[in-house]
Scaffold this motif. Structure first.
Motif, mmCIF file in Angstrom:
data_model
loop_
_atom_site.group_PDB
_atom_site.id
_atom_site.type_symbol
_atom_site.label_atom_id
_atom_site.label_comp_id
_atom_site.label_asym_id
_atom_site.label_seq_id
_atom_site.Cartn_x
_atom_site.Cartn_y
_atom_site.Cartn_z
ATOM 1 N N THR A 48 0.845 -1.177 -0.056
ATOM 2 C CA THR A 48 0.064 0.071 -0.054
ATOM 3 C C THR A 48 0.838 1.254 0.036
ATOM 4 O O THR A 48 1.942 1.349 0.607
ATOM 5 C CB THR A 48 -0.871 0.145 1.270
ATOM 6 N N PRO A 49 0.345 2.402 -0.652
ATOM 7 C CA PRO A 49 1.061 3.774 -0.458
ATOM 8 C C PRO A 49 0.426 4.293 0.723
ATOM 9 O O PRO A 49 1.146 5.447 1.106
ATOM 10 C CB PRO A 49 0.494 4.115 -1.730
ATOM 11 N N VAL A 50 -0.351 3.873 1.698
ATOM 12 C CA VAL A 50 -0.571 4.445 3.042
ATOM 13 C C VAL A 50 0.388 4.055 3.840
ATOM 14 O O VAL A 50 0.596 2.841 4.390
ATOM 15 C CB VAL A 50 -2.022 4.090 3.179
ATOM 16 N N MET A 51 0.957 5.093 4.497
ATOM 17 C CA MET A 51 2.028 4.728 5.391
ATOM 18 C C MET A 51 1.918 5.234 6.978
ATOM 19 O O MET A 51 1.183 5.957 6.951
ATOM 20 C CB MET A 51 3.497 5.400 5.100
ATOM 21 N N MET A 52 2.645 4.468 7.727
ATOM 22 C CA MET A 52 2.548 5.275 9.237
ATOM 23 C C MET A 52 3.215 6.440 9.019
ATOM 24 O O MET A 52 3.975 6.939 8.000
ATOM 25 C CB MET A 52 3.334 4.490 10.119
ATOM 26 N N ALA A 53 2.992 7.515 10.039
ATOM 27 C CA ALA A 53 3.614 8.773 9.923
ATOM 28 C C ALA A 53 4.703 8.556 10.949
ATOM 29 O O ALA A 53 5.069 8.058 11.645
ATOM 30 C CB ALA A 53 2.550 9.873 10.627
ATOM 31 N N THR A 269 -6.128 0.004 10.842
ATOM 32 C CA THR A 269 -6.393 1.490 10.188
ATOM 33 C C THR A 269 -5.805 1.618 8.950
ATOM 34 O O THR A 269 -6.426 1.959 7.711
ATOM 35 C CB THR A 269 -5.793 2.472 11.117
ATOM 36 N N ILE A 270 -4.468 1.317 8.723
ATOM 37 C CA ILE A 270 -3.798 1.134 7.349
ATOM 38 C C ILE A 270 -4.671 0.405 6.287
ATOM 39 O O ILE A 270 -4.765 0.702 5.239
ATOM 40 C CB ILE A 270 -2.509 0.866 7.491
ATOM 41 N N GLY A 271 -5.227 -0.870 6.889
ATOM 42 C CA GLY A 271 -5.746 -1.444 5.988
ATOM 43 C C GLY A 271 -7.214 -1.167 5.297
ATOM 44 O O GLY A 271 -7.562 -1.386 4.165
ATOM 45 N N ALA A 272 -7.887 -0.418 6.268
ATOM 46 C CA ALA A 272 -9.027 0.162 6.139
ATOM 47 C C ALA A 272 -8.811 1.313 4.961
ATOM 48 O O ALA A 272 -9.843 1.420 3.925
ATOM 49 C CB ALA A 272 -9.753 0.423 7.300
ATOM 50 N N VAL A 273 -8.071 2.092 5.321
ATOM 51 C CA VAL A 273 -7.782 3.158 4.451
ATOM 52 C C VAL A 273 -7.120 2.561 2.910
ATOM 53 O O VAL A 273 -7.715 3.270 1.860
ATOM 54 C CB VAL A 273 -6.712 4.044 4.878
ATOM 55 N N THR A 274 -6.634 1.726 2.876
ATOM 56 C CA THR A 274 -6.113 1.059 1.675
ATOM 57 C C THR A 274 -7.303 0.624 0.790
ATOM 58 O O THR A 274 -7.415 0.828 -0.407
ATOM 59 C CB THR A 274 -5.031 0.045 1.935
ATOM 60 N N LYS A 275 -8.232 -0.183 1.649
ATOM 61 C CA LYS A 275 -9.307 -0.593 0.795
ATOM 62 C C LYS A 275 -10.248 0.522 0.400
ATOM 63 O O LYS A 275 -11.007 0.188 -0.699
ATOM 64 C CB LYS A 275 -10.142 -1.387 2.010
#
Length: 305
Positions: A48-53, A269-275
């Motif tokens: 995913t391109p959604v990363m931790m901050a 949280t990362i998984g939900a945003v990626t979906k």
């Protein structure tokens, strides 16, 4: 006075949220495919391109344990890039031991030995990249900042060039919010920038997505562009990618998720945003994150962005 500064900072975050919501998506269905959200960064591939901050000082699940380590564990579960903000070398060693590819961001300490020791440790422990958080150079009164008793100071272009030459890792600058600084980062040899206002560190400052297209034009694909601040869901991510971001960081939702459910909460949280991102990609005929078309974006007034 400090209360007024905090209230103005909240204005910055409100402006940022309103700008996200000002952007609308166009749907496309013909020739649609199931989207691929994979990200390739610095020679590694992530789900995913959604990363931790680049967070710091996090409490773990239920207020117990090290939330920074739990965040790294969550990134590993999610197949995402982890980031680590301010913290002692001992804590970073614990984060690195999780085995998650991590980008370590160092504060602009006045004491240069603190900076160099952190860079050296990041190299030794196999960090994905290392960098500096320049937006903590000054405080709200125009004085050199002091964070938890550590004096800070700004850095010159020459000093940033020195860090880039000194380390074998990609060097990243966090706190870029202008095409002017983006150009200087390229001149210095920086290999990644984070577009961020540090959750409203300057009152009524420009939202990251507003300045992102201009910065992306300057960078012209030569280095990754990361976007931070105010990203709450998959459509926020989609908008950032469409405007030129390589990947984005999610901070506040991850913080609360860690407190509630530790590493699993961060991963979920990362998984939900990626979906949610994948849903937006599927309904706009966007096959992968490199082919999200800016022409899909509209302003509320009916003009294309």
């Amino acid at each position: 006075m400090e209360k007024a500064v905090r209230e103005k900072a909240m204005d910055t975050n409100q402006i940022t949220r309103e700008y996200f919501d000002e952007i609308l998506l166009e749907m496309r269905h013909i020739d649609g495919v199931r989207p691929d959200t994979a990200l390739t960064l610095y020679g590694k591939t992530f789900k995913t391109p959604v990363m931790m901050a680049a967070l710091s000082h996090l409490r773990g699940k239920g207020g117990e344990g090290d939330g920074m380590v739990q965040m790294a564990e969550g990134a590993k579960l999610a197949g995402a890039v982890n980031w680590a903000g301010m913290g002692p070398n001992e804590q970073y060693a614990d984060i690195a031991a999780v085995g998650t590819p991590t980008i370590r961001i160092i504060k602009p300490y006045e004491d240069e030995t603190l900076v160099l020791s952190a860079i050296e440790q990041a190299e030794e422990l196999g960090a994905l990249a290392v960098g500096m958080d320049l937006d903590h150079s000054f405080n709200s009164k125009g004085e050199y900042d002091n964070v938890l008793g550590y004096p800070m100071r700004p850095r010159s272009l020459k000093e940033i060039e020195g860090y880039c030459r000194r380390t074998k890792l990609p060097f990243v600058v966090k706190g870029v919010l202008s095409a002017v600084d983006a150009k200087k980062c390229l001149e210095a040899g920086v290999r990644g920038i984070v577009i961020s206002h540090h959750h409203g560190i300057l009152p009524t400052v420009v939202p990251p997505l507003m300045v992102l297209p201009e910065i992306a034009e300057v960078i012209d694909g030569r280095i990754p562009i990361f976007v931070d601040c105010g990203i709450m869901n998959g459509t926020d991510v989609f908008k950032a990618l469409a405007l030129g971001a390589t990947a984005v960081s999610v901070g506040r939702p991850v913080m609360s998720a860690i407190l509630e459910n530790g590493a699993r909460g961060a991963a979920d949280t990362i998984g939900a945003v990626t979906k949610e991102l994948a849903g937006a990609m599927a309904r706009t005929c966007s096959p992968d994150i490199r082919h999200i078309d800016r022409s899909l974006l509209w302003r509320r007034n009916g003009t294309r962005l």
